[in-house]
Write a protein that holds these residues in place. Sequence first.
Motif, short mmCIF file in Angstrom:
data_model
loop_
_atom_site.label_atom_id
_atom_site.label_comp_id
_atom_site.label_asym_id
_atom_site.label_seq_id
_atom_site.Cartn_x
_atom_site.Cartn_y
_atom_site.Cartn_z
N GLY A 123 42.80 46.16 36.21
CA GLY A 123 41.49 45.71 36.68
C GLY A 123 41.60 44.62 37.72
N ALA A 124 42.50 43.66 37.49
CA ALA A 124 42.68 42.56 38.44
C ALA A 124 43.20 43.07 39.77
CB ALA A 124 43.63 41.52 37.86
N GLY A 125 44.03 44.13 39.74
CA GLY A 125 44.52 44.71 40.99
C GLY A 125 43.38 45.26 41.84
N GLY A 126 42.42 45.90 41.17
CA GLY A 126 41.27 46.41 41.89
C GLY A 126 40.43 45.29 42.50
N LEU A 127 40.22 44.24 41.72
CA LEU A 127 39.41 43.12 42.21
C LEU A 127 40.09 42.43 43.38
CD1 LEU A 127 38.32 41.67 38.75
CD2 LEU A 127 36.91 42.97 40.35
N LEU B 13 26.24 36.10 52.40
CA LEU B 13 26.46 35.22 51.25
C LEU B 13 25.94 35.86 49.97
CD1 LEU B 13 25.66 31.63 52.63
CD2 LEU B 13 27.89 32.65 52.15
N GLU B 14 24.81 36.52 50.05
CA GLU B 14 24.27 37.19 48.86
C GLU B 14 25.21 38.31 48.39
OE1 GLU B 14 20.43 38.53 50.04
OE2 GLU B 14 19.44 36.60 49.67
N ALA B 15 25.71 39.08 49.36
CA ALA B 15 26.62 40.16 49.01
C ALA B 15 27.94 39.63 48.47
CB ALA B 15 26.86 41.05 50.23
N LEU B 16 28.38 38.49 49.03
CA LEU B 16 29.64 37.91 48.59
C LEU B 16 29.55 37.26 47.22
CD1 LEU B 16 31.15 36.18 51.77
CD2 LEU B 16 31.98 38.22 50.61
N SER B 17 28.34 36.92 46.78
CA SER B 17 28.20 36.17 45.53
C SER B 17 28.82 36.93 44.35
CB SER B 17 26.73 35.87 45.25
OG SER B 17 25.97 37.07 45.18
N GLY B 18 28.46 38.20 44.20
CA GLY B 18 29.04 38.98 43.11
C GLY B 18 30.50 39.27 43.33
N LEU B 19 30.87 39.48 44.59
CA LEU B 19 32.27 39.76 44.92
C LEU B 19 33.16 38.55 44.59
CD1 LEU B 19 34.04 41.97 46.22
CD2 LEU B 19 33.72 40.78 48.39
N GLN C 289 33.12 47.76 40.59
CA GLN C 289 32.50 47.74 39.26
C GLN C 289 33.42 48.38 38.22
OE1 GLN C 289 28.78 49.63 40.46
NE2 GLN C 289 27.67 47.74 40.03
N LEU C 290 34.11 49.45 38.60
CA LEU C 290 35.07 50.08 37.69
C LEU C 290 36.21 49.12 37.36
CD1 LEU C 290 36.19 52.57 36.21
CD2 LEU C 290 37.25 53.28 38.39
N ALA C 291 36.69 48.40 38.37
CA ALA C 291 37.77 47.43 38.15
C ALA C 291 37.33 46.35 37.16
CB ALA C 291 38.19 46.81 39.48
N LEU C 292 36.10 45.88 37.30
CA LEU C 292 35.58 44.87 36.36
C LEU C 292 35.50 45.43 34.95
CD1 LEU C 292 32.77 43.30 38.57
CD2 LEU C 292 34.63 42.02 37.48
N GLY C 293 35.08 46.68 34.81
CA GLY C 293 35.00 47.29 33.49
C GLY C 293 36.37 47.40 32.83
N PHE D 124 31.85 36.24 32.56
CA PHE D 124 31.88 36.16 34.03
C PHE D 124 31.96 37.56 34.63
CE2 PHE D 124 33.62 32.01 32.74
CZ PHE D 124 32.80 31.17 33.47
N ALA D 125 32.75 38.45 34.01
CA ALA D 125 32.88 39.81 34.52
C ALA D 125 31.56 40.57 34.40
CB ALA D 125 33.98 40.54 33.75
N ILE D 126 30.87 40.40 33.28
CA ILE D 126 29.58 41.06 33.10
C ILE D 126 28.56 40.54 34.11
CG2 ILE D 126 27.65 41.37 31.50
CD1 ILE D 126 29.70 41.34 29.23
N ALA D 127 28.56 39.22 34.32
CA ALA D 127 27.67 38.63 35.33
C ALA D 127 27.97 39.18 36.71
CB ALA D 127 27.80 37.11 35.31
N ALA D 128 29.27 39.34 37.02
CA ALA D 128 29.65 39.88 38.33
C ALA D 128 29.15 41.32 38.49
CB ALA D 128 31.17 39.83 38.48
N LEU D 129 29.22 42.09 37.43
CA LEU D 129 28.71 43.47 37.48
C LEU D 129 27.23 43.50 37.82
CD1 LEU D 129 30.48 45.12 34.39
CD2 LEU D 129 30.63 45.90 36.76
#
Length: 536
Positions: free
Chosen positions: A122-126, A20-26, A90-94, A186-191
């Motif tokens: 970027g959305a394709g990567g995510l 769950l911790e790992a999935l949070s950012g994902l 992380q690259l996709a988010l950037g 939201f993207a910065i928080a995800a990073l």
Amino acid sequence: MSQATASRAPAVDMTHRQILEALSGLLLGMFVAILSSTVVSNALPRIITELHGGQSAYTWVVTSALLATTATTPIWGKLADLTSKKTLVQLALGIYVLGSVLAGLAQGTGELIACRVLQGVGAGGLTALAQVIMATMIAPRERGRYSGYLGAVMAVGTIGGPLIGGVIVDTSWLGWRWCFYVGVPFAIAALVVLQKTLHLPVVKRRAQIDWWGATLITAAVSVLLIWVSLAGDQFGWASWQTVAMVFGALLLGALAVRVETRAAEPMIPPRLFRNRTITLAVVASVAVGVGLFGASIFLGQYFQISRGESPTMAGLMTLPMILGLLVASTVGGRIITRTGRWKRFLVAGSALLTVGFALLGTLRADTSYTLLSGYMLLIGVGLGLTMQNLVLAVQNTVGPHELGAASSVVAFFRSLGGAIGVSALGAVLAHKVKDYTADGLAQLGIPASRSGSGGTLPDVHTLPGPLRTVVEAAYGHGAGDIFLAAAPFALIALIAVVFIREVPLRQHNAGPVSGTGERESNPVVSVGATPADGQR
């Protein structure tokens, strides 16, 4: 390294809390990807009107992002099999953040469409990496449980996006440009969260990216979409332009197939299609993509133009579909985890999609909202039972080293179906609205050339009473026609999933490779990933 070892990826032993911790950012990153498409759905009529664009621009603001997502998904998936998944996400988010900021600064529809392409990359990567990383951490049998969380995030993003976009557009001191800026925090928080929580083993092996294959696939899809969106408007369906574009798309597609069959590391490995489950899941994914994107994009336009609702209210009126998706994906995922059986959900979901689109084919400007809510609920439940479970079925049939490629194939064809669906349905809508408007004006004794539309999307609130009634009726009837046109695609999905052979979900990740018998050659596995491995 032995063949047996080479066919297996390193097992990732994680507790429920660690997952769950790992999935949070994902999941936060996935929310950003969904938000990028849904936040503009109800704002688009206002955006295109202010930028003086028409139905073609409306369609391409959506299609351009979907096309970029479609074209880059296999690339992200292939890279995920070769290098650090954490670095890639992380690259996709950037890239997404950069595209969002530039889209908010756009001064015309052409600039906006170009920036949406960058957002789509970027959305394709995510989109691709979220499925791959989940598959790496979680065994197939348990994946249904966590897919429910992914479905819930998708539902929240799909609910929140239109509402956020509607409120932003309706708030005078914000304006539509904030529809693109809102996803940046939201993207910065995800990073930040991903950097702290996502730690995976790295699988490294020598490989070569198939850039020729990626280029030819992108070119073939692009030419096809351009033809679909322009035919019947800029030139006739039976014209030399049509012949040239269709022939060009087929030629590029044939070249792509030739390159992919000869490439050492193809973007879309042809051997995957020897697997019956993957082939049928791909067919179903194209059809589901048409439904997913067609419903979300054109329902917002219907509510605003045909029923005269504000962007905020248009978002609220789609809640039955989104709630259906939320409940179906969450409950269905838990049942699949408990039983290990998934085919019944695919069949039920595809059947509900078919019925829902057929019923939406009766849509008109004055359709009872109670009936419409029921139709949207059917579509939402159908999407909730099919989207993630198609990916799950495919992931269950391949070896761990091919999870990236196999997952991205499903996502690729779902996005491709969405891109083609939005382009084709948008072209049909534009044609139907033009005809229905001309018929309505003729009944009023007004020549169509004097309607004042000029090819741009109308603002029904500024039209005189009789003309407003004609425009609302035309868009209502046109919306019904495109949903009726989408129903056969859902039926194709139903037929495809009926013929999928159900294989009980594996209890672990380190299982055998796909039925093709292909094995990965000599991967170098770094199980104890350290900060130097790029995983921390």
